[in-house]
Design a protein around this motif. Structure first.
Motif, PDB file in Angstrom:
ATOM      1  N   ILE A  41       0.836  -1.203   0.000  1.00 18.51           N
ATOM      2  CA  ILE A  41       0.000   0.000   0.000  1.00 18.51           C
ATOM      3  C   ILE A  41       0.870   1.252   0.000  1.00 18.51           C
ATOM      4  O   ILE A  41       0.604   2.205  -0.740  1.00 18.51           O
ATOM      5  CB  ILE A  41      -0.970  -0.015   1.197  1.00 18.51           C
ATOM      6  N   ASP A  42       1.930   1.254   0.799  1.00 21.22           N
ATOM      7  CA  ASP A  42       2.822   2.419   0.879  1.00 21.22           C
ATOM      8  C   ASP A  42       3.560   2.660  -0.439  1.00 21.22           C
ATOM      9  O   ASP A  42       3.664   3.805  -0.896  1.00 21.22           O
ATOM     10  CB  ASP A  42       3.829   2.247   2.016  1.00 21.22           C
ATOM     11  N   MET A  44       2.635   1.741  -3.437  1.00 20.81           N
ATOM     12  CA  MET A  44       1.689   2.204  -4.452  1.00 20.81           C
ATOM     13  C   MET A  44       1.213   3.633  -4.169  1.00 20.81           C
ATOM     14  O   MET A  44       0.984   4.399  -5.097  1.00 20.81           O
ATOM     15  CB  MET A  44       0.510   1.238  -4.557  1.00 20.81           C
ATOM     16  N   ALA A  45       1.092   4.000  -2.901  1.00 20.78           N
ATOM     17  CA  ALA A  45       0.699   5.372  -2.549  1.00 20.78           C
ATOM     18  C   ALA A  45       1.751   6.370  -3.027  1.00 20.78           C
ATOM     19  O   ALA A  45       1.403   7.449  -3.522  1.00 20.78           O
ATOM     20  CB  ALA A  45       0.484   5.491  -1.047  1.00 20.78           C
ATOM     21  N   LYS A  46       3.008   6.015  -2.897  1.00 23.07           N
ATOM     22  CA  LYS A  46       4.084   6.900  -3.380  1.00 23.07           C
ATOM     23  C   LYS A  46       4.003   7.099  -4.888  1.00 23.07           C
ATOM     24  O   LYS A  46       4.439   8.124  -5.407  1.00 23.07           O
ATOM     25  CB  LYS A  46       5.448   6.335  -3.005  1.00 23.07           C
ATOM     26  N   ALA A  47       3.449   6.123  -5.589  1.00 23.93           N
ATOM     27  CA  ALA A  47       3.289   6.220  -7.041  1.00 23.93           C
ATOM     28  C   ALA A  47       1.949   6.858  -7.423  1.00 23.93           C
ATOM     29  O   ALA A  47       1.647   6.993  -8.601  1.00 23.93           O
ATOM     30  CB  ALA A  47       3.408   4.833  -7.669  1.00 23.93           C
ATOM     31  N   GLY A  48       1.123   7.214  -6.412  1.00 21.27           N
ATOM     32  CA  GLY A  48      -0.131   7.901  -6.679  1.00 21.27           C
ATOM     33  C   GLY A  48      -1.353   7.003  -6.776  1.00 21.27           C
ATOM     34  O   GLY A  48      -2.375   7.405  -7.328  1.00 21.27           O
ATOM     35  N   TYR A  49      -1.268   5.792  -6.229  1.00 17.83           N
ATOM     36  CA  TYR A  49      -2.381   4.847  -6.294  1.00 17.83           C
ATOM     37  C   TYR A  49      -2.827   4.429  -4.902  1.00 17.83           C
ATOM     38  O   TYR A  49      -2.044   4.437  -3.970  1.00 17.83           O
ATOM     39  CB  TYR A  49      -1.973   3.587  -7.071  1.00 17.83           C
ATOM     40  N   HIS A  50      -4.089   4.054  -4.785  1.00 17.42           N
ATOM     41  CA  HIS A  50      -4.601   3.498  -3.529  1.00 17.42           C
ATOM     42  C   HIS A  50      -5.427   2.254  -3.853  1.00 17.42           C
ATOM     43  O   HIS A  50      -5.927   2.101  -4.970  1.00 17.42           O
ATOM     44  CB  HIS A  50      -5.433   4.521  -2.748  1.00 17.42           C
TER      45      HIS A  50
END
Length: 61
Positions: A41-42, A44-50
């Motif tokens: 999750i972390d 992917m969040a850095k890449a702009g996804y949730h």
């Protein structure tokens, strides 16, 4: 994330394909692949996804 790609775009593609075709949710994927859910999750969040539970996919935003 030893068996998964490091590139976020490749990772997005692999995760969403596996979620769509093989796993009912992210927990099942992580359990089966022995991956840390929060780490995925972390990353992917850095890449702009949730992770969207309703879609069972990582989505932009």
């Amino acid at each position: 994330m030893a068996g998964l790609p490091k590139d976020p775009n490749m990772l997005l593609s692999i995760l969403n394909m596996k979620l769509r075709d093989y796993y009912r949710n992210l927990d099942a994927l992580c359990d089966d692949m022995d991956e840390d859910r929060q780490k995925l999750i972390d990353v992917m969040a850095k890449a702009g996804y949730h992770y969207d539970e309703a879609r069972n996919a990582f989505v932009r935003g």
